[in-house]
Enzyme design. Structure first.
Site, PDB file in Angstrom:
ATOM      1  N   ALA A   1      28.183  18.726  22.936  1.00  0.00           N
ATOM      2  CA  ALA A   1      27.299  17.625  23.303  1.00  0.00           C
ATOM      3  C   ALA A   1      25.876  18.067  23.004  1.00  0.00           C
ATOM      4  O   ALA A   1      25.582  19.271  22.964  1.00  0.00           O
ATOM      5  CB  ALA A   1      27.470  17.305  24.780  1.00  0.00           C
TER       6      ALA A   1
ATOM      7  N   GLY B   1      31.750  19.996  23.693  1.00  0.00           N
ATOM      8  CA  GLY B   1      32.249  18.667  23.328  1.00  0.00           C
ATOM      9  C   GLY B   1      32.972  18.645  21.989  1.00  0.00           C
ATOM     10  O   GLY B   1      33.803  17.763  21.746  1.00  0.00           O
TER      11      GLY B   1
ATOM     12  N   GLU C   1      36.398  19.751  22.790  1.00  0.00           N
ATOM     13  CA  GLU C   1      37.017  18.625  23.508  1.00  0.00           C
ATOM     14  C   GLU C   1      37.418  17.506  22.543  1.00  0.00           C
ATOM     15  O   GLU C   1      38.448  16.851  22.723  1.00  0.00           O
ATOM     16  CB  GLU C   1      36.045  18.102  24.570  1.00  0.00           C
ATOM     17  CG  GLU C   1      35.848  19.122  25.687  1.00  0.00           C
ATOM     18  CD  GLU C   1      34.684  18.775  26.592  1.00  0.00           C
ATOM     19  OE1 GLU C   1      33.538  18.758  26.110  1.00  0.00           O
ATOM     20  OE2 GLU C   1      34.923  18.515  27.781  1.00  0.00           O
TER      21      GLU C   1
ATOM     22  N   GLU D   1      30.165  25.836  28.232  1.00  0.00           N
ATOM     23  CA  GLU D   1      29.249  25.086  29.103  1.00  0.00           C
ATOM     24  C   GLU D   1      28.701  25.915  30.259  1.00  0.00           C
ATOM     25  O   GLU D   1      27.575  25.690  30.702  1.00  0.00           O
ATOM     26  CB  GLU D   1      29.952  23.829  29.667  1.00  0.00           C
ATOM     27  CG  GLU D   1      30.183  22.732  28.641  1.00  0.00           C
ATOM     28  CD  GLU D   1      31.480  22.873  27.852  1.00  0.00           C
ATOM     29  OE1 GLU D   1      32.140  23.934  27.936  1.00  0.00           O
ATOM     30  OE2 GLU D   1      31.846  21.905  27.161  1.00  0.00           O
TER      31      GLU D   1
HETATM   32  N1  CAA Z   1      22.999  20.384  20.901  1.00  0.00           N
HETATM   33  C1  CAA Z   1      21.847  20.155  20.254  1.00  0.00           C
HETATM   34  N2  CAA Z   1      21.449  20.846  19.156  1.00  0.00           N
HETATM   35  C2  CAA Z   1      22.272  21.819  18.729  1.00  0.00           C
HETATM   36  C3  CAA Z   1      23.501  22.106  19.363  1.00  0.00           C
HETATM   37  C4  CAA Z   1      23.866  21.332  20.498  1.00  0.00           C
HETATM   38  N3  CAA Z   1      25.013  21.507  21.135  1.00  0.00           N
HETATM   39  N4  CAA Z   1      24.074  23.134  18.699  1.00  0.00           N
HETATM   40  C5  CAA Z   1      23.243  23.455  17.683  1.00  0.00           C
HETATM   41  N5  CAA Z   1      22.164  22.657  17.699  1.00  0.00           N
HETATM   42  C6  CAA Z   1      21.019  22.676  16.786  1.00  0.00           C
HETATM   43  C7  CAA Z   1      20.101  23.858  17.060  1.00  0.00           C
HETATM   44  O1  CAA Z   1      19.221  23.567  18.138  1.00  0.00           O
HETATM   45  C8  CAA Z   1      19.392  23.994  15.733  1.00  0.00           C
HETATM   46  O2  CAA Z   1      18.409  23.003  15.649  1.00  0.00           O
HETATM   47  P1  CAA Z   1      16.937  23.373  15.045  1.00  0.00           P
HETATM   48  O3  CAA Z   1      17.207  23.787  13.618  1.00  0.00           O
HETATM   49  O4  CAA Z   1      16.196  22.084  15.169  1.00  0.00           O
HETATM   50  O5  CAA Z   1      16.411  24.487  15.874  1.00  0.00           O
HETATM   51  C9  CAA Z   1      20.496  23.639  14.731  1.00  0.00           C
HETATM   52  O6  CAA Z   1      21.463  22.902  15.460  1.00  0.00           O
HETATM   53  C10 CAA Z   1      21.153  24.867  14.142  1.00  0.00           C
HETATM   54  O7  CAA Z   1      21.635  25.665  15.225  1.00  0.00           O
HETATM   55  P2  CAA Z   1      21.299  27.228  15.373  1.00  0.00           P
HETATM   56  O8  CAA Z   1      20.000  27.554  14.719  1.00  0.00           O
HETATM   57  O9  CAA Z   1      21.434  27.567  16.829  1.00  0.00           O
HETATM   58  O10 CAA Z   1      22.493  27.841  14.526  1.00  0.00           O
HETATM   59  P3  CAA Z   1      23.168  29.283  14.714  1.00  0.00           P
HETATM   60  O11 CAA Z   1      24.066  29.466  13.552  1.00  0.00           O
HETATM   61  O12 CAA Z   1      22.134  30.307  15.005  1.00  0.00           O
HETATM   62  O13 CAA Z   1      24.058  29.135  16.040  1.00  0.00           O
HETATM   63  C11 CAA Z   1      25.649  28.055  17.498  1.00  0.00           C
HETATM   64  C12 CAA Z   1      25.148  28.236  16.045  1.00  0.00           C
HETATM   65  C13 CAA Z   1      26.251  29.372  17.995  1.00  0.00           C
HETATM   66  C14 CAA Z   1      26.725  26.966  17.468  1.00  0.00           C
HETATM   67  C15 CAA Z   1      24.475  27.640  18.386  1.00  0.00           C
HETATM   68  O14 CAA Z   1      23.779  26.560  17.783  1.00  0.00           O
HETATM   69  C16 CAA Z   1      24.891  27.206  19.759  1.00  0.00           C
HETATM   70  O15 CAA Z   1      25.178  28.039  20.593  1.00  0.00           O
HETATM   71  N6  CAA Z   1      24.943  25.873  20.027  1.00  0.00           N
HETATM   72  C17 CAA Z   1      25.265  25.349  21.299  1.00  0.00           C
HETATM   73  C18 CAA Z   1      26.765  25.425  21.566  1.00  0.00           C
HETATM   74  C19 CAA Z   1      27.085  24.904  22.955  1.00  0.00           C
HETATM   75  O16 CAA Z   1      26.654  25.443  23.939  1.00  0.00           O
HETATM   76  N7  CAA Z   1      27.870  23.819  23.005  1.00  0.00           N
HETATM   77  C20 CAA Z   1      28.246  23.210  24.238  1.00  0.00           C
HETATM   78  C21 CAA Z   1      27.268  22.133  24.608  1.00  0.00           C
HETATM   79  S1  CAA Z   1      27.514  21.517  26.260  1.00  0.00           S
HETATM   80  C22 CAA Z   1      28.757  20.370  26.118  1.00  0.00           C
HETATM   81  O17 CAA Z   1      29.348  20.184  25.076  1.00  0.00           O
HETATM   82  C23 CAA Z   1      29.059  19.645  27.392  1.00  0.00           C
HETATM   83  C24 CAA Z   1      30.243  18.760  27.320  1.00  0.00           C
HETATM   84  O18 CAA Z   1      31.363  19.195  27.396  1.00  0.00           O
HETATM   85  C25 CAA Z   1      30.056  17.317  27.272  1.00  0.00           C
END
Ligand code: CAA
Length: 260
Positions: free
Chosen positions: A66, A111, A114, A134
């Site tokens: 998400a 998400g 999921e 999460e």
């Molecule tokens: N939401 C919003 N933006 C996201 C995102 C997310 N879940 N995941 C990645 N992005 C964005 C980053 O902010 C970045 O944007 P900018 O270039 O504008 O800074 C872009 O995508 C590229 O990401 P990274 O630079 O972080 O890429 P990376 O290769 O260094 O890392 C990653 C990749 C490990 C997937 C890392 O992006 C990450 O940890 N993302 C979050 C993963 C996460 O925590 N997901 C769970 C979300 S909570 C959820 O999903 C709740 C639910 O069940 C409903």
């Protein structure tokens, strides 16, 4: 004009849905979810549909979760709406009358994992990563991750994945049952298309009945599921496709199904 957040194409009864927000690793915000819902509703009404493939745009990510930027502004009230939207869309995807295949081409986190759990079949590329991270954000899964994950991999493994936020490589995901098979990244889509075409060539009425009975049976006791199966099995003897399939076998020729 802005690019669609979800692309939908269809050929020979196989639809491909692509989450199209690669700059944010295809993270699911409310607009993505609403576009996905509109596509899914369109597919649900398509009687020529045989199979659906769901993937993410780009080579790095299926869906990285998400949208955390959008979620950071939520209150308990708006978070409830957001979770309800995610649940609704994933339930509609899951309820499509034909098999839905996730082609997990990179990160399937939160998400994104999921979303794969709402699909019937999951195949992954070697660079895929699965997880429910999460708790790193002080949250829990909000789109069915506590429920569908436990049903797919068992309650103990599900709680381990959710409580540790551990990320699984593709082969580990296969070992725990999060995906069926792992392919080199450059062949994933071709392999998944082959699988979808194979399904599309089978008796369409039977494939839809198989999914309906299997899915509905999972929600209740096995006796109720077996009764559903008996009913659906018997009803198929009213279908032209079953007549054709069995006649073709007896006549030693390929069957030609007409979705009737
Ligand atoms: N939401 C919003 N933006 C996201 C995102 C997310 N879940 N995941 C990645 N992005 C964005 C980053 O902010 C970045 O944007 P900018 O270039 O504008 O800074 C872009 O995508 C590229 O990401 P990274 O630079 O972080 O890429 P990376 O290769 O260094 O890392 C990653 C990749 C490990 C997937 C890392 O992006 C990450 O940890 N993302 C979050 C993963 C996460 O925590 N997901 C769970 C979300 S909570 C959820 O999903 C709740 C639910 O069940 C409903």
């Amino acid at each position: 004009m802005t690019d669609p957040l979800v692309l939908c194409t269809a050929e020979a009864g196989v639809a491909v849905l692509t989450i199209n927000r690669p700059a944010a690793l295809n993270a699911l915000n409310a607009n993505v979810l609403l576009e996905l819902e509109a596509c899914v509703r369109g597919l649900a009404a398509d009687s020529a549909l045989r199979c659906v493939i769901l993937t993410g745009a780009g080579s790095k990510s299926f869906v990285a979760g998400a949208d955390i930027v959008e979620m950071s502004t939520l209150t308990p009230r708006t978070a409830r709406h957001f979770a309800a939207l995610g649940h609704r869309v994933l339930a509609e995807l899951e309820a499509l009358p034909v098999p839905v295949i996730a082609a997990v081409n990179g990160f399937a986190l939160g998400g994104g994992c999921e979303l794969s759990l709402a699909c019937d079949l999951v195949y992954a590329s070697e660079n895929a990563r699965f997880g429910q991270p999460e708790v790193n954000l002080g949250l829990i899964p909000g789109f069915g991750g506590t429920q569908r994950l436990a049903r797919r991999v068992g309650a103990m493994r599900a709680l381990e994945l959710v409580a540790t936020a551990r990320t699984l490589k593709a082969d580990e995901a296969k070992a725990v049952g999060l995906c069926l098979d792992v392919f080199p990244a450059d062949t994933l889509m071709a392999r998944v298309h082959e699988i979808a075409a194979g399904i599309a060539a089978k008796g369409p009425v039977a494939v839809r009945a198989a999914k309906a009975v299997l899915r509905r049976g999972l929600d209740g006791p096995v006796g109720v599921g077996n009764a559903l199966e008996t009913e659906a099995f018997a009803n198929l003897f009213d279908s032209a496709d079953a007549r054709e399939g069995m006649t073709a076998f007896v006549e030693k020729r390929p069957a030609h199904f007409h979705n009737a």
